[in-house]
Scaffold this active site. Structure first.
Site, PDB file in Angstrom:
ATOM      1  N   GLU A 283      -7.673  -1.927   7.062  1.00 41.55           N
ATOM      2  CA  GLU A 283      -9.067  -1.945   6.607  1.00 41.55           C
ATOM      3  C   GLU A 283      -9.864  -3.026   7.318  1.00 41.55           C
ATOM      4  O   GLU A 283     -11.038  -2.828   7.665  1.00 41.55           O
ATOM      5  CB  GLU A 283      -9.135  -2.163   5.092  1.00 41.55           C
TER       6      GLU A 283
ATOM      7  N   SER B 145      -1.929  -3.833   0.420  1.00 42.56           N
ATOM      8  CA  SER B 145      -2.621  -5.053   0.018  1.00 42.56           C
ATOM      9  C   SER B 145      -2.858  -5.094  -1.478  1.00 42.56           C
ATOM     10  O   SER B 145      -2.593  -6.105  -2.136  1.00 42.56           O
ATOM     11  CB  SER B 145      -3.960  -5.170   0.759  1.00 42.56           C
ATOM     12  N   ASN B 146      -3.343  -4.005  -2.057  1.00 44.87           N
ATOM     13  CA  ASN B 146      -3.671  -4.048  -3.481  1.00 44.87           C
ATOM     14  C   ASN B 146      -2.416  -4.196  -4.337  1.00 44.87           C
ATOM     15  O   ASN B 146      -2.446  -4.824  -5.393  1.00 44.87           O
ATOM     16  CB  ASN B 146      -4.507  -2.830  -3.892  1.00 44.87           C
TER      17      ASN B 146
ATOM     18  N   CYS C 140     -11.912   5.853   2.588  1.00 44.81           N
ATOM     19  CA  CYS C 140     -12.424   5.744   1.223  1.00 44.81           C
ATOM     20  C   CYS C 140     -13.927   5.473   1.273  1.00 44.81           C
ATOM     21  O   CYS C 140     -14.376   4.600   2.032  1.00 44.81           O
ATOM     22  CB  CYS C 140     -11.714   4.606   0.497  1.00 44.81           C
TER      23      CYS C 140
ATOM     24  N   HIS D  73      -4.635  -6.190   8.619  1.00 48.47           N
ATOM     25  CA  HIS D  73      -4.681  -5.053   7.695  1.00 48.47           C
ATOM     26  C   HIS D  73      -5.565  -3.961   8.287  1.00 48.47           C
ATOM     27  O   HIS D  73      -6.617  -4.252   8.869  1.00 48.47           O
ATOM     28  CB  HIS D  73      -5.223  -5.493   6.339  1.00 48.47           C
TER      29      HIS D  73
ATOM     30  N   CYS E  21     -13.164  -3.118  -4.685  1.00 46.91           N
ATOM     31  CA  CYS E  21     -13.435  -1.818  -5.306  1.00 46.91           C
ATOM     32  C   CYS E  21     -13.094  -1.837  -6.789  1.00 46.91           C
ATOM     33  O   CYS E  21     -12.307  -2.663  -7.264  1.00 46.91           O
ATOM     34  CB  CYS E  21     -12.681  -0.710  -4.576  1.00 46.91           C
TER      35      CYS E  21
ATOM     36  N   HIS F  88      -7.940   3.868   4.987  1.00 49.53           N
ATOM     37  CA  HIS F  88      -8.311   2.465   5.212  1.00 49.53           C
ATOM     38  C   HIS F  88      -9.504   2.307   6.148  1.00 49.53           C
ATOM     39  O   HIS F  88     -10.078   1.225   6.237  1.00 49.53           O
ATOM     40  CB  HIS F  88      -7.114   1.705   5.790  1.00 49.53           C
TER      41      HIS F  88
END
Length: 328
Positions: A146, A244-245, A116, A144, A215, A94
């Protein structure tokens, strides 16, 4: 959680006469290139340095993956002060604030960055906007990892978090301040588009990325869910509650007009969920391995006579390079 017995799982159907169940399996689903890379970094670090290898935060948001890496010798910690001097440490996929690798370097820790590359790209964009004198509006979810990592790339006060369209209306920026926006990579494509449109309407000169920062894997998985949701009575999304995704996949399915549930393992499926279901969809967030998808399909097959098909909306061939320390 205790798994239901097969007899308890069939309140309406006898074991001898299973009702048919159509299973639509979304593709793409599951691991993305960034998650593959992050897991491989931890595994290679264990091979290179020997156990234990410390990992700051969950390497990816999936308990099955984390437990598997623990069994191989990874130790997960929340902060660097829990890492002993001289021990190797990996930063999660993240991303982390700039202060974290700086602290690791100051302590002389041998650290590896599993961020990433698509998140790292957003980090670099934030740095460039700051250097250009722009105040950054960052679209993301508070708390979060990220978001914490990206906002930590620039000094406090030079970046503002935007979570909703309503937040855009509340932004008060002096007219002479140049602005730019960036987005968290794992958001809902539709939600982000609405927020970005509101930003552009309120701030016509705002600078933004050439393409939205969401992404490819996040976008692809959301599109694959949209492709199956209309034909399903229920969609099962395999993923963690802090992913999250994965949460966004549940939202996408629900907005397509079907029921959706987030599960981490097949054992969480309640048999009564299937009582009125003739077609069920299955997908997995970007941190969930394919073995969990097969586990869910097999579980459904214990209760119903399933016929499954894969619905493919995109092909993914992305591969990210490993850190130089692990390849030299």
């Amino acid at each position: 959680m205790t798994e239901p017995t097969l007899s308890a799982a069939l309140p309406q159907d006898s074991l001898a006469e299973k009702r048919p169940l159509r299973v639509l399996i979304a593709a793409p689903r599951g691991f993305c290139a960034g998650v593959d890379r992050a897991i491989e970094i931890v595994e290679r670090a264990i091979d290179r340095y020997g156990a234990p290898v410390y990992v700051r935060h969950e390497i990816v948001h999936n308990r099955f993956v984390v437990e598997g890496l623990k069994a191989k010798g990874a130790v997960f910690v929340e902060e660097l002060n829990a890492v002993p001097d001289g021990a190797p440490v990996v930063f999660s996929a993240h991303g982390v604030p700039k202060s974290i690798p700086a602290e690791a370097t100051t302590r002389g820790l041998d650290w590896l960055d599993a961020t990433c590359p698509l998140v790292s790209k957003v980090h670099r964009q934030a740095e460039r906007h700051y250097e250009a004198g722009r105040h950054i509006l960052f679209v993301g979810h508070r708390g979060h990892p990220e978001v914490i990592g990206t906002m930590g790339q620039v000094p406090a006060g030079t970046i503002t978090l935007v979570e909703t369209v309503e937040d855009v209306g509340a932004i008060a920026i002096a007219p002479d301040v140049q602005l730019a926006f960036l987005t968290q990579t794992t958001l809902s494509v539709d939600d982000t588009a609405a927020i970005v449109a509101a930003l552009r309407e309120k701030f016509p000169t705002i600078a933004g990325p050439k393409a939205e920062d969401i992404c490819y894997a996040t976008s692809n998985r959301q599109e694959s869910v949209k492709a199956i949701a209309g034909d399903c009575d229920l969609v099962l999304v395999i993923g963690a509650p802090n992913s999250s995704n994965s949460l966004r996949l549940v939202e996408v399915a629900e907005r397509s007009g079907t029921r959706a549930r987030l599960i981490q393992r097949a054992s969480e499926i309640a048999p009564e969920w299937l009582n009125t279901v003739e077609t069920i969809g299955v997908t997995a967030g970007a941190s969930a391995p394919e073995v969990l998808v097969r586990e869910v399909v097999d579980r459904l097959g214990e209760w119903r006579a399933i016929s499954s098909e894969t619905v493919t909306t995109a092909e993914e061939h992305m591969v990210f390079k490993l850190p130089r320390q692990l390849t030299e």
